[in-house]
Scaffold this active site. Structure first.
Site, PDB file in Angstrom:
ATOM      1  N   LYS A 192       0.873  -1.348   0.007  1.00  0.00           N
ATOM      2  CA  LYS A 192       0.049   0.130  -0.013  1.00  0.00           C
ATOM      3  C   LYS A 192       0.917   1.287   0.030  1.00  0.00           C
ATOM      4  O   LYS A 192       1.556   1.425   1.117  1.00  0.00           O
ATOM      5  CB  LYS A 192      -0.957   0.139   1.362  1.00  0.00           C
ATOM      6  CG  LYS A 192      -1.953   1.233   1.159  1.00  0.00           C
ATOM      7  CD  LYS A 192      -2.529   1.586   2.667  1.00  0.00           C
ATOM      8  CE  LYS A 192      -1.688   2.893   2.834  1.00  0.00           C
ATOM      9  NZ  LYS A 192      -1.747   3.956   2.296  1.00  0.00           N
ATOM     10  N   GLU A 268      10.390   0.918   9.993  1.00  0.00           N
ATOM     11  CA  GLU A 268      11.372   2.134   9.894  1.00  0.00           C
ATOM     12  C   GLU A 268      10.727   3.349  10.274  1.00  0.00           C
ATOM     13  O   GLU A 268       9.772   3.691   9.433  1.00  0.00           O
ATOM     14  CB  GLU A 268      12.003   2.045   8.373  1.00  0.00           C
ATOM     15  CG  GLU A 268      12.466   0.616   7.820  1.00  0.00           C
ATOM     16  CD  GLU A 268      13.942   0.670   8.259  1.00  0.00           C
ATOM     17  OE1 GLU A 268      14.430   1.639   9.226  1.00  0.00           O
ATOM     18  OE2 GLU A 268      14.507  -0.538   8.001  1.00  0.00           O
ATOM     19  N   CYS A 303      13.371  11.218   7.160  1.00  0.00           N
ATOM     20  CA  CYS A 303      13.403  10.510   8.309  1.00  0.00           C
ATOM     21  C   CYS A 303      14.631  10.510   8.928  1.00  0.00           C
ATOM     22  O   CYS A 303      14.929  10.796   9.927  1.00  0.00           O
ATOM     23  CB  CYS A 303      13.014   9.157   8.280  1.00  0.00           C
ATOM     24  SG  CYS A 303      13.578   8.205   7.033  1.00  0.00           S
ATOM     25  N   GLU A 402      10.209  15.340  16.218  1.00  0.00           N
ATOM     26  CA  GLU A 402      10.534  15.292  14.847  1.00  0.00           C
ATOM     27  C   GLU A 402       9.426  16.408  13.965  1.00  0.00           C
ATOM     28  O   GLU A 402       8.460  16.094  14.192  1.00  0.00           O
ATOM     29  CB  GLU A 402      10.081  13.856  13.997  1.00  0.00           C
ATOM     30  CG  GLU A 402      10.575  13.707  12.699  1.00  0.00           C
ATOM     31  CD  GLU A 402      10.397  12.315  11.920  1.00  0.00           C
ATOM     32  OE1 GLU A 402       9.451  11.872  12.565  1.00  0.00           O
ATOM     33  OE2 GLU A 402      11.208  11.798  11.580  1.00  0.00           O
TER      34      GLU A 402
HETATM   35  P1  NAP Z   1       2.535   7.648   8.548  1.00  0.00           P
HETATM   36  O1  NAP Z   1       1.260   8.537   8.832  1.00  0.00           O
HETATM   37  O2  NAP Z   1       2.949   6.763   9.493  1.00  0.00           O
HETATM   38  O3  NAP Z   1       2.325   6.771   7.265  1.00  0.00           O
HETATM   39  C1  NAP Z   1       2.844   5.873   6.781  1.00  0.00           C
HETATM   40  C2  NAP Z   1       2.174   4.800   5.883  1.00  0.00           C
HETATM   41  O4  NAP Z   1       1.317   4.154   6.880  1.00  0.00           O
HETATM   42  C3  NAP Z   1       1.209   5.643   5.005  1.00  0.00           C
HETATM   43  O5  NAP Z   1       0.856   4.417   3.909  1.00  0.00           O
HETATM   44  C4  NAP Z   1      -0.165   5.595   5.593  1.00  0.00           C
HETATM   45  O6  NAP Z   1      -1.195   5.539   4.786  1.00  0.00           O
HETATM   46  C5  NAP Z   1      -0.125   4.295   6.533  1.00  0.00           C
HETATM   47  N1  NAP Z   1      -0.865   4.206   7.592  1.00  0.00           N
HETATM   48  C6  NAP Z   1      -1.644   5.317   8.290  1.00  0.00           C
HETATM   49  N2  NAP Z   1      -2.242   4.677   9.271  1.00  0.00           N
HETATM   50  C7  NAP Z   1      -2.376   3.395   9.083  1.00  0.00           C
HETATM   51  C8  NAP Z   1      -2.930   2.298   9.773  1.00  0.00           C
HETATM   52  N3  NAP Z   1      -3.619   2.592  10.963  1.00  0.00           N
HETATM   53  N4  NAP Z   1      -2.549   1.063   9.648  1.00  0.00           N
HETATM   54  C9  NAP Z   1      -1.761   0.933   8.629  1.00  0.00           C
HETATM   55  N5  NAP Z   1      -1.240   1.665   7.743  1.00  0.00           N
HETATM   56  C10 NAP Z   1      -1.303   3.071   7.908  1.00  0.00           C
HETATM   57  O7  NAP Z   1       3.759   8.536   8.154  1.00  0.00           O
HETATM   58  P2  NAP Z   1       3.866   9.814   6.942  1.00  0.00           P
HETATM   59  O8  NAP Z   1       2.988  10.810   7.583  1.00  0.00           O
HETATM   60  O9  NAP Z   1       3.326   9.126   5.539  1.00  0.00           O
HETATM   61  O10 NAP Z   1       5.399   9.969   6.842  1.00  0.00           O
HETATM   62  C11 NAP Z   1       6.017  10.722   7.733  1.00  0.00           C
HETATM   63  C12 NAP Z   1       6.970   9.608   8.623  1.00  0.00           C
HETATM   64  O11 NAP Z   1       7.350   8.573   7.980  1.00  0.00           O
HETATM   65  C13 NAP Z   1       7.588  10.601   9.542  1.00  0.00           C
HETATM   66  O12 NAP Z   1       7.688  10.265  10.899  1.00  0.00           O
HETATM   67  C14 NAP Z   1       9.220   9.914   9.196  1.00  0.00           C
HETATM   68  O13 NAP Z   1      10.264  10.160  10.010  1.00  0.00           O
HETATM   69  C15 NAP Z   1       8.670   8.282   8.842  1.00  0.00           C
HETATM   70  N6  NAP Z   1       9.835   8.120   7.819  1.00  0.00           N
HETATM   71  C16 NAP Z   1      10.758   6.941   8.188  1.00  0.00           C
HETATM   72  C17 NAP Z   1      11.616   6.655   7.198  1.00  0.00           C
HETATM   73  C18 NAP Z   1      12.487   5.570   7.788  1.00  0.00           C
HETATM   74  O14 NAP Z   1      13.272   4.820   6.835  1.00  0.00           O
HETATM   75  N7  NAP Z   1      13.071   5.225   8.805  1.00  0.00           N
HETATM   76  C19 NAP Z   1      11.574   7.014   5.840  1.00  0.00           C
HETATM   77  C20 NAP Z   1      10.443   7.874   5.594  1.00  0.00           C
HETATM   78  C21 NAP Z   1       9.780   8.432   6.568  1.00  0.00           C
HETATM   79  P3  NAP Z   1      -1.993   7.113   4.482  1.00  0.00           P
HETATM   80  O15 NAP Z   1      -1.132   7.665   3.413  1.00  0.00           O
HETATM   81  O16 NAP Z   1      -3.142   6.530   3.944  1.00  0.00           O
HETATM   82  O17 NAP Z   1      -2.338   7.790   5.778  1.00  0.00           O
END
Ligand code: NAP
Ligand code: MG
Length: 499
Positions: A192, A268, A303, A402
């Site tokens: 997804k 991650e 991130c 963050e």
């Molecule tokens: P997010 O809200 O956690 O979303 C990430 C993914 O999870 C999206 O595909 C999202 O779908 C999905 N998701 C949301 N709620 C969910 C649930 N209840 N069950 C399963 N999946 C769900 O994060 P974001 O706002 O997209 O990205 C920012 C965050 O990602 C930051 O905190 C950043 O640090 C972290 N990040 C980490 C890395 C790493 O390698 N460690 C790399 C990039 C980003 P939707 O799009 O539909 O909400």
């Protein structure tokens, strides 16, 4: 085809761009079972790019069933490694052949500067797919030191159906970091993409099928995290969930696993990564160039963004001056303009959150020395200046949370010991960088920093040969890239014989 970074070439490519908007299940495009769609937006101007299938749990069931069938058939999971390699290399070369188009999809859909998509994300994506493909016919299994009567094999087998959830900040690259090793190891995948950025992942699934990856092995289902993401991670027939995103959602995934089938979960997550500049740092110009990149590359929506600059007080003023000299030349504007270095925030709500942190920083008493404003308000996008706060205390909210935007906290320190203590005083531990002329001193500090990747005299996430993932709340066992990523997409099996 690579894309020439010239306005004319980009315009021509934009004229031909096509958005694949449906789910890709069992080797075919398909609408969501309810027929529902949602609008995917261009963050540069707030305008709709296309209506995309809003998948539902019924679509997750279809995709998981197709993935399971393909896995059990052995068509992919038990294919000779050399043959699987050949198909995956073809996949990598098809992605390379369409790199310009895919780069544009991410630039349009995620607001990422096209220069970065073309020069960083796409080469890394192709290299990642090819590297994991190349690995699989070069790995040897083990035997154990048992008796002659008990010959034993310790083998690795694919885990089965792997659910994947990826974020919007590096759409195609994060997809490649996950599917590269998982497909190479023989798994079937249901992925997804983030709701904001579905297009490049759907295009990859189409190219995978074209390369000869059997139907059902790589499925992509766009939709909302709380619906599709949750359904994947709660599914009783999904063997593993691989996730990149926020810590908040990461915790939910652990709960989903506990409440369903104890599927393997790798996470991650985010970071508040330190950049440590010791008193003997070499060449402040080099430090400033790297520090600017660490803090503001991808608008800080990264991130591993180096969002805390922990610098010896004797160098601080000179370094901050040089930093400002660099970022004032970074052009903010439309991501498809080849001169743009800073695009918009992914969406208005996120931009407002980042502006909220900037206000908090001012209220907390940090010294705003550069930026801090919203730019191009009439564009329809949410652009924010590169923003630098000086004299930040590590206890302030802007140094602890963050922000995921272009906001740098400069924290002065008086010694190596204090620098390490401040660097490690965080719930996160994804990346760190440090600068020193003295390699012994740098090595001591590198070992003391609690982070998954420490780069010395540069800002780097390493390359495909090195693992990437976090200590503490930056992750949960997961590592992307390298042989370690490959191994985590397999189970260990012992075969014990009695002669
Ligand atoms: P997010 O809200 O956690 O979303 C990430 C993914 O999870 C999206 O595909 C999202 O779908 C999905 N998701 C949301 N709620 C969910 C649930 N209840 N069950 C399963 N999946 C769900 O994060 P974001 O706002 O997209 O990205 C920012 C965050 O990602 C930051 O905190 C950043 O640090 C972290 N990040 C980490 C890395 C790493 O390698 N460690 C790399 C990039 C980003 P939707 O799009 O539909 O909400
Ligand atoms: Mg989110």
């Amino acid at each position: 085809m690579s894309l020439k970074l010239e306005t004319k070439a980009i315009k021509a490519a934009l004229g031909k761009i096509k958005f694949r908007t449906q789910a890709f299940i069992n080797g075919k495009f398909t609408p969501s079972s309810s027929g529902k769609t949602y609008a995917a937006i261009n963050p540069a101007n707030g305008k709709k790019l296309a209506d995309v299938a809003a998948c539902e749990p019924a679509d997750v069931n279809r995709a998981v069933a197709a993935a399971r069938r393909s896995f059990e058939s052995g068509a992919w999971s038990r294919m000779k490694p050399a043959d699987r390699k050949k198909i995956l290399l073809k996949f990598a070369s098809l992605v390379e052949a369409n790199a310009g188009e895919i780069a544009l999809l991410d630039a349009l859909n995620a607001g990422k500067p096209i220069v970065d998509c073309v020069n960083i994300d796409m080469p890394d994506t192709v290299n990642c797919l090819a590297w994991h493909a190349e690995l699989i016919d070069k790995l040897y299994e083990r035997t154990a030191p048992t008796s002659i009567e008990n010959p034993t094999m310790i083998v690795r087998e694919p885990i089965g159906v792997v659910g994947m959830i990826v974020p919007w900040n590096f759409p195609v690259q994060m997809t490649a970091w996950k599917i590269g090793p998982a497909l190479a190891a023989g798994n079937s995948v249901v992925l997804k993409p983030a709701k904001q950025t579905p297009f490049s992942a759907i295009r990859l699934a189409e190219l995978a099928a074209e390369a000869g990856i059997p139907a059902g092995v790589f499925n992509v289902i766009p939709g909302f995290g709380s619906v599709v993401g949750q359904a994947i991670c709660r599914h009783m027939d999904v063997d593993m969930a691989a996730f990149t995103g926020s810590a908040e959602v990461g915790r939910e995934l652990l709960r989903y696993s506990a409440e369903s089938n104890l599927k393997r979960v790798i996470l991650e997550l985010g970071g508040k990564s330190p950049q440590v500049v010791l008193a003997d740092a070499p060449d402040l110009d080099l430090v400033a160039a790297n520090a600017a990149n660490a803090a503001f590359w991808n608008m800080g929506e990264n991130c591993s963004s180096g969002s805390r600059l922990i610098v010896h007080r004797s160098l601080k003023d000179a370094l901050v001056k040089k930093l400002i000299g660099i970022v004032k030349d970074w052009k903010t504007g439309d991501p498809v303009d080849p001169d743009t270095r800073m695009g918009p925030m992914i969406e208005k709500s996120h931009g407002e959150k980042v502006m909220g942190y900037i206000e908090t920083g001012k209220k907390e008493g940090a010294k705003l020395v550069y930026g801090g404003r919203r730019l191009l308000p009439d564009s329809g996008g949410f652009y924010i200046e590169a923003t630098i706060f000086d004299e930040v205390k590590n206890s302030m909210k802007i140094a602890r949370e963050e922000i995921f935007g272009p906001v740098l906290s400069v924290i002065p320190v008086k010694s190596d010991e204090e620098a390490v203590a401040v660097a490690n005083d965080t719930n996160y531990g994804l990346a760190a960088s440090l600068y020193s002329k003295d390699l012994s001193r740098a090595h001591r500090v590198a070992r003391a920093l609690r982070a998954g990747t420490v780069s010395v005299n540069c800002y780097s996430e390493g390359d495909v040969t090195t693992p990437f993932g976090g200590f503490k709340e930056s992750g949960f066992f997961g590592r992307d890239k390298s042989i370690y990523a490959h191994e985590q997409y397999s189970e260990l099996k012992t075969i014990w014989m009695q002669l």
